[in-house]
Design an enzyme around this catalytic site. Structure first.
Site, short mmCIF file in Angstrom:
data_model
loop_
_atom_site.label_atom_id
_atom_site.label_comp_id
_atom_site.label_asym_id
_atom_site.label_seq_id
_atom_site.Cartn_x
_atom_site.Cartn_y
_atom_site.Cartn_z
N ASP A 204 0.87 -1.18 0.00
CA ASP A 204 0.00 0.00 0.00
C ASP A 204 0.90 1.23 0.00
OD1 ASP A 204 -2.30 1.79 0.38
OD2 ASP A 204 -3.35 -0.06 0.91
N HIS A 279 -2.59 2.97 -4.62
CA HIS A 279 -2.13 2.46 -3.31
C HIS A 279 -0.70 1.93 -3.44
CE1 HIS A 279 -5.77 2.70 -0.78
NE2 HIS A 279 -6.45 2.41 -1.87
N GLU A 344 -9.71 2.27 -5.61
CA GLU A 344 -9.53 3.68 -5.24
C GLU A 344 -8.44 4.43 -6.01
OE1 GLU A 344 -11.14 3.60 -0.69
OE2 GLU A 344 -9.04 3.15 -0.93
#
Ligand code: TNX
Length: 774
Positions: A204, A279, A344
């Site tokens: 991440d 990420h 995302e």
């Protein structure tokens, strides 16, 4: 199953007739296995272990398997039980391979003089042994010898098999790194609960956690960040290039092999997740050339939102890099599924990047969503060419799902629903039920968490299968999984606290046939499991023992009725008012408490004279507005209606959990609320409660003004408070209090200015509860 239902009916009958000593002619038995076996019939009598009990096995594999029990007897009973391959007449536990039994299933038959465990697979034997373990007294978990225990289990027959093939837990080891030894511990606990999948979120923004030989900087640079652990996740400064990055860690390839092998022995598959295209700032900090702008950056120390620094989807080198990384990953993880994240991504850089634009032109892609879909499809081809299956978060549906991909549905179950219509396999991990980074009790009594509210009973309500699915769709639901994101979880003990006991509830709903799951029954069994957890030194949460309240305002009399509740079905709640002490002799709660003046209520769940959970204590601030008519201009937002028309004047205050059902909210709009005190009333103080949680877009008011009126037409101001916007990383409650000389009035108007548009963009939420008039 039928037998079990019958037994249950008989039990119920006996309970009702007040006779509980014998069941169907057999002694009453206390069976407490989690997850509850699919079919269980008590047959009467007991098998008693002693120092001469032997394990009878067929091969070396079974020899290794029985260690689960053998080592426990060695510690807790002080016995060195023998293992042999020769049959015996009595006093033995025999493992017998039976290929007619399904994968993961087992049959366990306990008689007075023998135990026979049959299975057709390695994991079937494991699960049978885990059930045996839970049939034994909890002292079997003790690390040292316990005297005075009768090591016996009831005679019975169990036929058991799981409802779902994917019974998973995800550990986010990026936001905070967790050492290998802790991961191994979690594996033990998953095995005990018959879970079979551990998903490791290895990449991440805040850390790259797996050694990749070809790209050493991923871990030497990407594995470490500047230490800002003393600050709230969302208010950590952006590190400057060259600052010393000391906080982090990673698994070497040797350690990964160890984790995978250890998990395998416990019947657990380990699924690696290598995030892309977003990420990944930790990777870009190491290799900036993989991004569109090639900006130099450091691994961020805390929250980044929105995530715009992502891999470039135009450059071939990005794909070469990812394929190289995945080759090493697939070498280490034998799992069928390879997780590529996909969530995302804010793709603004792709819109202007010449490489990405060129790619879109060449491939005939309409927009950046289609470019993300191209990205994932390419990875899918690569992964399936290696005979593995790509799995990703539900965003991979956007712009078109890759042909062989499986979907992990996290934004509710909708993504899973859609993917299954298209014939893809899905794993359900909805934030509403299985995000273990969410609060499991009242946030005021819990360690700081991401937000949300996912109690033990809520987890128990989880069902990966959605009612509206067709038969064909249901077949594509592989199972479910909980996710433990670790932004707010820096230590092992905190991680355990978030995992347990919720993982036990998850394990049961993923294993046990839905028709025989029962929260009432689970409530009793989980308390037995707590005893085992105590022996195992697991730092489990006792939040489920918390007392919660439900408040009803009687609009006729203006009094307030407070109900005390606890999520376990059989709890005894005791309470005390005002100055009284709360203890094991306090009044047992059995009906709502009516109050008509400011009252402090203390309460707790008691078991055997002890209070396992935290005590509840709250002062209900009775004031002149309680139960009065409230007029709204404009009305509160439909998503946050609090207790509706009495929400502002029901004495119950909103907590830091903005979903607690108390808050009323306005999005971008200012609010005006008028309380009609129903007649001339002397007042001198008005207090307005509000909340800020900037991470979730909630901001304190800019201005609060109180006006009063006799007739409801002409108002005069009694004072106002102004406040400038300040960045604030912490969720916070604040009261805006305005005092003035005593006034006789009927109408009180509260005018509040919403921040409207925060500097970070978007619309500001205004959260208010309650309006206290004194
Ligand atoms: C969303 S779930 C995320 C994570 C966060 C999590 C916090 C998902 C695929 N993405 O990056 O950690 O929310 O609850």
């Amino acid at each position: 199953m039928k037998a079990q239902k019958l037994l249950f009916a008989i039990l119920l009958l006996l309970l009702l007739t007040g006779c509980f000593a014998k069941v169907n002619g057999y002694e009453e038995v206390n069976i407490s296995i989690i997850p509850m076996p699919a079919e269980l019939t008590v047959t009467g009598g007991n098998f008693q272990f002693n120092g001469h009990t032997e394990f009878v096995v067929e091969n070396q594999e079974q020899r290794n398997l029985v260690e689960i029990l053998k080592s426990r007897f060695q510690k807790a009973a002080g016995w060195e039980l023998k293992i042999s391959e020769e049959g015996r007449k009595e006093n033995f536990i025999q493992l017998r391979e039976n290929n007619t039994i399904k994968k993961e299933a087992y049959k366990l038959s306990v008689k007075n003089n023998r135990i026979v465990l049959e299975a057709g697979s390695y994991s079937g034997f494991l699960y049978g042994l885990e059930s045996l373990r839970q049939l034994l007294p909890p002292e079997i978990e003790n690390k040292e010898k316990v005297n005075g225990i009768t090591w016996q289990i009831p005679a019975l027959v169990i036929y058991d098999e799981p409802r779902f093939q994917w019974r998973g837990l995800m550990l986010d080891v990026s936001r905070h790194f967790f050492e290998k030894d802790y991961v191994l511990k979690v594996i033990d606990r998953l095995a005990m609960l018959k879970m079979n999948t551990l998903h490791l979120h290895l990449v991440d923004d805040q850390g790259w956690r797996i050694e990749i030989k070809k790209y050493p900087k991923l871990t030497t640079l990407g594995g470490f960040r500047v230490d800002h652990e003393d600050k709230h996740w969302n208010s950590r400064p952006i590190p400057s290039i060259g600052e010393e990055a000391t906080f982090g860690g990673f698994y070497t390839q040797e350690e990964i092999k160890e984790i995978v092998a250890y998990a395998g022995e416990k019947g657990i598959k380990v699924i690696p997740e290598i995030e892309m295209p977003a990420h990944v700032m930790s990777a870009l900090a190491a290799y900036p050339e993989l991004s569109c702008n090639e900006n130099k950056m450091m691994v961020p120390s805390g929250g980044v939102w929105p995530i715009t620094e992502i891999y470039c989807a135009g450059k071939e080198t990005t794909f070469e890099f990812l394929e190289d990384v995945l080759l090493e990953v697939m070498e280490l993880f034998p799992s069928k599924y390879i997780h590529v994240g996909g969530d995302e991504a804010t793709k603004t850089n792709w819109e202007t990047c010449p490489h990405c634009q060129k790619r879109m032109q060449e491939e005939g892609l309409e927009d950046v969503e289609e470019l993300q879909s191209y990205f994932i499809k390419r990875m899918e081809q690569f992964i399936s060419s290696r005979n593995r299956i790509l799995i990703g978060w539900d965003e991979i549906l956007e712009g078109g799902l890759a042909p062989g991909a499986a979907v992990m549905s996290w934004r509710g179950t909708q993504g899973g629903w859609e993917a299954s219509v298209q014939g893809h396999d899905v794993v359900m991990t909805p934030g509403s039920h299985v995000y273990f980074d969410h609060y499991q009790g009242n946030p005021d009594d819990e360690p700081l968490a991401f937000g949300g509210y996912t109690t033990l009973s809520k987890v128990y309500e989880f069902d990966p299968v959605v009612d509206s699915m067709s038969v064909a769709q249901k077949k594509h639901v592989l199972g479910g999984q909980a996710n433990l994101w670790s932004e707010y979880i820096p230590t092992n003990s905190h991680s355990e606290y978030m995992l347990f006991p919720r993982t036990a509830a998850l394990a049961e709903v993923l294993w046990t046939p839905k028709e025989i799951t029962s929260w009432e029954d689970f409530s009793g069994r989980i308390k037995q499991l707590f005893i085992r957890f105590d022996y195992l030194d697991i730092n489990y949460a006792k939040s489920a023992y918390a007392v919660t309240t439900d408040i009803k305002v009687d609009l006729q009399t203006g009094s307030v009725r407070i109900s005390l509740e606890n999520e376990f079905s059989d709890s005894v709640i005791r309470f005390a008012l005002n100055e009284e002490d709360l203890n094991k002799n306090s009044t047992v709660y059995n009906k709502p408490i009516t109050i008509s003046e400011t009252t402090t209520v203390k309460a707790g769940v008691f078991e055997d004279g002890e209070m396992p959970g935290k005590a509840f204590e709250k002062t209900f601030d009775f004031h002149k507005g309680v139960g009065k008519k409230v007029e709204y201009h404009p009305k509160y937002h439909t998503s946050y209606q609090g207790a509706k028309e009495v929400g502002m004047v029901n004495v119950l205050r909103g907590t830091k959990n903005f979903h607690d059902g108390q808050w009323q909210a306005w999005l971008e709009e200012d609010m005006e609320v008028i309380v009609d005190l129903a007649g001339p009333t002397s007042i001198s103080r008005v207090t307005v409660g509000s909340m800020e949680n900037q991470g979730s877009g909630i901001y304190f008011p800019l201005e609060v003004e109180i006006l009063i009126s006799q007739d409801g037409k002409n108002y005069k101001s009694t004072g106002k408070i102004n406040r400038d916007f300040k960045p604030n990383g912490n969720p916070e409650l604040k009261e805006f209090e305005i005092t003035f000389r005593v006034q006789e009035t009927r109408f009180v108007k509260v005018k509040i200015d919403n921040l409207g548009n925060p500097p970070t963009g978007g619309s500001a939420w205004l959260f208010i509860d309650e309006i206290i008039i004194k």
